[in-house]
Design a protein around this motif. Sequence first.
Motif, PDB file in Angstrom:
ATOM      1  N   LYS A 180       0.706  -1.156  -0.191  1.00  0.00           N
ATOM      2  CA  LYS A 180      -0.172   0.121  -0.013  1.00  0.00           C
ATOM      3  C   LYS A 180       0.902   1.238   0.098  1.00  0.00           C
ATOM      4  CE  LYS A 180      -3.437  -2.410   2.938  1.00  0.00           C
ATOM      5  NZ  LYS A 180      -4.148  -2.386   4.208  1.00  0.00           N
ATOM      6  N   LEU A 181       0.402   2.289  -0.703  1.00  0.00           N
ATOM      7  CA  LEU A 181       1.049   3.267  -0.749  1.00  0.00           C
ATOM      8  C   LEU A 181       0.785   4.446   0.413  1.00  0.00           C
ATOM      9  CD1 LEU A 181       1.548   2.591  -3.798  1.00  0.00           C
ATOM     10  CD2 LEU A 181       2.190   4.842  -4.068  1.00  0.00           C
ATOM     11  N   THR A 205       3.627  -6.157  -4.026  1.00  0.00           N
ATOM     12  CA  THR A 205       2.274  -6.514  -4.618  1.00  0.00           C
ATOM     13  C   THR A 205       2.324  -6.856  -6.272  1.00  0.00           C
ATOM     14  OG1 THR A 205       0.156  -5.409  -4.977  1.00  0.00           O
ATOM     15  CG2 THR A 205       1.849  -4.050  -5.022  1.00  0.00           C
ATOM     16  N   ILE A 210      -1.516   0.157  -8.018  1.00  0.00           N
ATOM     17  CA  ILE A 210      -0.130   0.318  -6.959  1.00  0.00           C
ATOM     18  C   ILE A 210       0.917   0.614  -7.771  1.00  0.00           C
ATOM     19  CG2 ILE A 210       0.845  -0.211  -5.138  1.00  0.00           C
ATOM     20  CD1 ILE A 210      -1.956   0.575  -4.322  1.00  0.00           C
ATOM     21  N   SER A 213       0.958   4.007  -9.518  1.00  0.00           N
ATOM     22  CA  SER A 213       1.144   5.174  -8.769  1.00  0.00           C
ATOM     23  C   SER A 213       2.577   5.225  -8.303  1.00  0.00           C
ATOM     24  CB  SER A 213       0.328   4.915  -7.511  1.00  0.00           C
ATOM     25  OG  SER A 213      -1.085   5.009  -7.924  1.00  0.00           O
TER      26      SER A 213
END
Length: 676
Positions: A180-181, A205, A210, A213
């Motif tokens: 996760k960012l 991931t 993601i 990004s």
Amino acid sequence: MAGENKCYLAYNNKDELVFYMHPGFKRAAATFMKKRDFFTIARRTVLSVFFLFIGGLVCAQTNIQVASPDSLAELIKDRTRFQEAILIGSPEKLSAARSCVSASVLFSDDEKLALLEILRGIESLVYPAAPAETAVKAPPTLNQKSRETSSLFYPSPNLKNLSSANSLILTQLVEASQGKLFSAPKGVEASLASQLLPALAIFATNDRGIAQSAYDLTLQYLKANTTDSALTLLVQARYFMLNGETLKAYFVSKECLDRFPDAWPARLNLGYLSLLLNQPVNAGNFLQPLANSRSSDPEFAGNYGLALYHGAQLSEAESYLKKGLDSMPAHTDWLAAYTHILMDRNAYAQAAPLLETLGKSNPAGRMYLLLKSQYAQAVGRKDEALKTARKALQLYPADPEIMIQLASLLFAGPEEGHQEAVGLCTEALRQLSAPPIQNEQVSGGLAYSPLQKLLRKQAETTANRFLLQEAFNHQEWYRAATLLDSVDSAKLDKAMVATILRKSGKIPEAVKFASSWFGENPSSENAAEAYLRSLAAASTGSGVASVSGSAMPDTGLGLLLSAGLNGSTGSQSSPNPLIGLVLSMLSGSTSTQMRSYLLYLKGTLQTDANAAIESYRAALLEKADNVEAMLALAKTYAALGDKPKALYYVRQAVMTGIQDADLALEAKALEASLSS
């Protein structure tokens, strides 16, 4: 430092990591991580609000009670150097940063621990340690483009007195370890590190959103900072790999390795990508330096084994592929390669369950169908082998290896299938002779891997061998001799080679080959017969060691004349070297068939027609179906003018069955002349 004047991370009695703050903000138990349920949206919101409150507050303090301007300047420089090291992010820079932090007298113990934890977080994402040999097996996956870490990043429970900057970075690394960012909350001044490090989530991931990004973060970072960074290059390479942009990923990984030779994930990338680009030798060269340090990493082991396999190093590849499959048993490429290796060394019992698994994952796959047909053939299930080979050829109609597999099954079956098999072999050879299309996309690109070259060469050899055998069976001697040049004669039946050389008129080659064979195996009757026939052919100039090399009946006694023997006078101009050899062999112990041939050959060397007839009759007593002896008797009686006996023996030979086409033509011509 007063106990109430602090800001730090610590585990509470619920096994949660919480922030403790100055009592002026009261005690904000903003939980941002559980070991099993990480960062829900609600907790992330609380954490963001917390950063808005603390703004520019710096809670971390140093052990320096009264800092001089020079000390403060050095501390600022140390922090700047630390940030530069983590932004470059190569193993060398991270290791140097760790040494500097540990040795520093300017950082407080609390800040040292925080900085060391940041380094550990980066390394756990980008440069994860190879798993222990006893590690729990990873779940099966068919997509091995990912280097997902086997464990999440947990900051040390001993952290305290964290600065807002370090708290933010540690939070970002925890989030990134979950794929996760987490960007800096609004109102919080973000450092260059906090702008870039969220992009490391791409290593945990396969999510395309993601990944996009993370890639965008590297572009934004590079606009503001021109410093070379292993992290940006590795993130971008991973992005291109997830998007299937193999060449871009290759060149970015190569740039990373060129700039940062110790950035070993770039080596892993290049090894994997080189396999996709059909460069197994390059793949092996990229991966080999990691063979010791990453040997327990199943992804490395599997890909390195695959590189060795495609590099035609099957025995070396086996253990690595097995290690990879132990953790990822459904990896199709590794499974196909390992199954092929087992079948190549005839370990069919071990290959059977793997072949079944391979069929479930890719039932229409070329390698699966080819291996399935070969397996069924090896264990005696001929109908299944034939059916599978036909299905494979239907799906891959231009594949020469499949053509040869089907041809081998047809040649092993009834004669009516041989014509189709010949056509398949001929087409396979045409396909195999076509010039390869070179892969010019990458320097050193190959049209065929070493293994493909080996298998194609084997297919070519097998096709020529099948066609040679078929030409031999149909006694097409000149075609067989031409095909013989395309096959390693050392691996062929020596009797067949000797016969082809002799029958095609290559008498010197036939004598040389048979002489060598007989010299190496003096007790072999097949070798002895081949040698005798080649010597007889050399004496007559004919490929057939019969009374005459011609189909015409008026050539007399053949070997008698060629040996310089005059039947009418009994005089001898020169001895035939065959005589001594034949007599020597007749004096020894031989089989009935060999003795019959020796007696027949002795008759061809007699100076007297009656003695020759006696030898031929003795040959028939040893072996009643010796058609060469029958035809020799027919020719001898014809030469003596006794047509009834000559006609009797020639018809007897025809009724017995003459397999040799040359002898059959000779018998037909003799019978016709005697009947006229």
